[in-house]
Design an enzyme around this catalytic site. Structure first.
Site, short mmCIF file in Angstrom:
data_model
loop_
_atom_site.label_atom_id
_atom_site.label_comp_id
_atom_site.label_asym_id
_atom_site.label_seq_id
_atom_site.Cartn_x
_atom_site.Cartn_y
_atom_site.Cartn_z
CB THR A 147 -4.58 1.10 7.35
OG1 THR A 147 -3.42 1.56 8.04
CG2 THR A 147 -4.35 1.23 5.86
CB SER A 182 3.79 -0.80 2.41
OG SER A 182 2.48 -1.10 2.85
CE1 TYR A 184 -3.09 -4.14 4.92
CE2 TYR A 184 -1.71 -2.47 5.93
CZ TYR A 184 -2.89 -3.18 5.88
OH TYR A 184 -3.89 -2.89 6.77
CG HIS A 185 0.13 0.95 4.50
ND1 HIS A 185 1.36 0.42 4.81
CD2 HIS A 185 -0.51 1.14 5.68
CE1 HIS A 185 1.46 0.30 6.13
NE2 HIS A 185 0.34 0.73 6.67
CE LYS A 188 -7.10 -3.26 4.63
NZ LYS A 188 -8.38 -3.98 4.73
#
Length: 405
Positions: A147, A182, A184-185, A188
């Site tokens: 991302t 975040s 989530y980020h 990645k």
């Protein structure tokens, strides 16, 4: 030869699978545990477009596009035994890894969801990378959609991959620092580091495709038959801001912009994302820029106020009365941040942008006007709220909705 595509039930994974299969005679093995359907149901929402079951999708792909090289395997990539069996049976020459829990807001709900997101995403990637080493498949080209969120929002132009660091008069190329915003980020960011390590230790060829926020409802392949439709999420947790704003327009809600709303984020259409990912997956090894390469999968940066104003303008074509409302920004941030991100390497792949943002918004609204009943039934999901017995006190709607991809 075999191509393995993970996350094949997802918004990006499914249309990418169709395009890859249409451009090669190789076997394309699709893998998914169908968890995205459960996550969206868990937050009390649904896809605006009906999503067929895998068997029906494959049947439609054969009937409509004459694709007989697709097969589907259901399984959990966090289960190392499953990954080992998958690799030993199919011995793929290429892996396109799009599987992940992809929502920043979902990862921010509470510690349980943060832990789940990080375990799910990073364990799957590690199992695949180590599996290639342990099954003597280190020539396999490993392609992952990470991302652009790993970059954060620096004031300088974002490079396509690494960065140049200078200290005491010496300069060197270093990996771009993880500035994710975040849980989530950060998965990645860790995946990017693990892929770099796997390349260094195992010599696995790696393509790290850093995907921007995607907009759009369909590609030529998915538009051919309703059974081939990809999912379209519009709720706070899984719907990106452009999609959520479009759904709000359909439901008659005003679009809310915090402050000036001139801060920009990177975007790309579903069509352009699928095309680029297909080009990366099918590239001849001699044509790849390097054995470890980063692509910024983005066509342009767009401000949140431009998103709202574009949707309002296009809505007139559908007789929708849409208002854009500005509110005081609750966050201490640069409301005029002009994100610049390099994408030359990625644009070389696709040649030119295939769908502008305005065209993409028109496509979305054209799809959603026929799904108004579904959207209004779930309009309470536009904003975060109490979900069963858990919620977060620190979730910032303006930030997290916008950064989800």
């Amino acid at each position: 030869m075999t191509i393995l595509l993970t996350g094949a039930d997802g918004y990006l994974g499914w249309p990418t699978a169709l395009r890859i299969a249409s451009r090669t005679d190789d076997r394309v093995v699709l893998v998914d545990n169908l968890a995205r359907r459960a996550w969206v149901e868990e937050v009390g929402s649904t896809s605006a477009t009906p999503v067929a079951e895998p068997a029906e999708r494959l049947e439609a792909a054969r009937d409509v596009h004459d694709l007989h090289n697709l097969s589907f395997v259901e399984g959990d990539l966090t289960d190392k035994a499953f990954v080992d069996e998958l690799l030993s049976v199919h011995e793929p020459e290429t892996i396109v890894h799009t599987a992940a829990q992809p929502s920043a807001p979902y990862s921010q709900i509470n510690g349980e969801r943060a832990n789940y997101t990080q375990h799910n995403n990073m364990q799957a990637t590690r199992n695949l990378l180590w599996g290639l080493e342990e099954h003597d498949l280190t020539d396999t080209h490993f392609v992952e959609t990470t991302t652009t969120g790993v970059y954060g929002a620096p004031v300088f132009p974002i490079p396509e991959g690494g960065a140049t660091m200078e200290n005491q008069g010496e300069r060197d190329e270093v990996p771009y620092p993880a500035m994710a915003g975040s849980w989530y980020h950060l998965t990645k960011s860790h995946d990017a580091a693990n892929m770099r390590l796997a390349h260094k230790q195992f010599d696995i060829p790696i393509s790290d495709v850093r995907t921007a926020i995607i907009y759009g409802t369909e590609t030529d392949e998915t538009a051919a038959d309703e059974r081939l439709a990809t999912r379209f999420d519009f709720d706070y947790y899984f719907g990106v801001v452009a999609h959520r704003f479009c759904a709000q327009a359909i439901a008659g809600y005003p679009m809310t912009v915090y402050g000036k709303g001139e801060q920009r984020k990177p975007f790309i259409s579903l069509e352009d994302a699928v095309e680029g990912l297909t080009e990366v997956a099918l590239a001849d090894p001699d044509d790849r820029p390097a054995d470890h390469v980063v692509y910024n999968q983005v066509t342009r940066a767009i401000s949140i106020v431009e998103i709202a104003e574009t949707i309002a303008d296009v809505s007139d074509e559908f007789d929708l009365d849409v208002a854009v409302e500005h509110f005081e920004n609750p966050r201490d941030e640069d409301e005029t941040h002009k994100m610049e991100i390099e994408n030359d390497r990625y644009m070389d792949l696709i040649g030119e942008q295939r769908q502008t943002f305005e065209e993409g918004i028109r496509q979305v609204l054209n799809t959603l006007v026929d799904r108004q009943e579904t959207i209004t039934a779930y309009e309470d999901r536009f904003l975060p709220g109490v979900l069963d017995d858990w919620e977060t006190e620190d979730t910032d709607e303006a930030e997290l909705t916008y950064e989800a991809n």
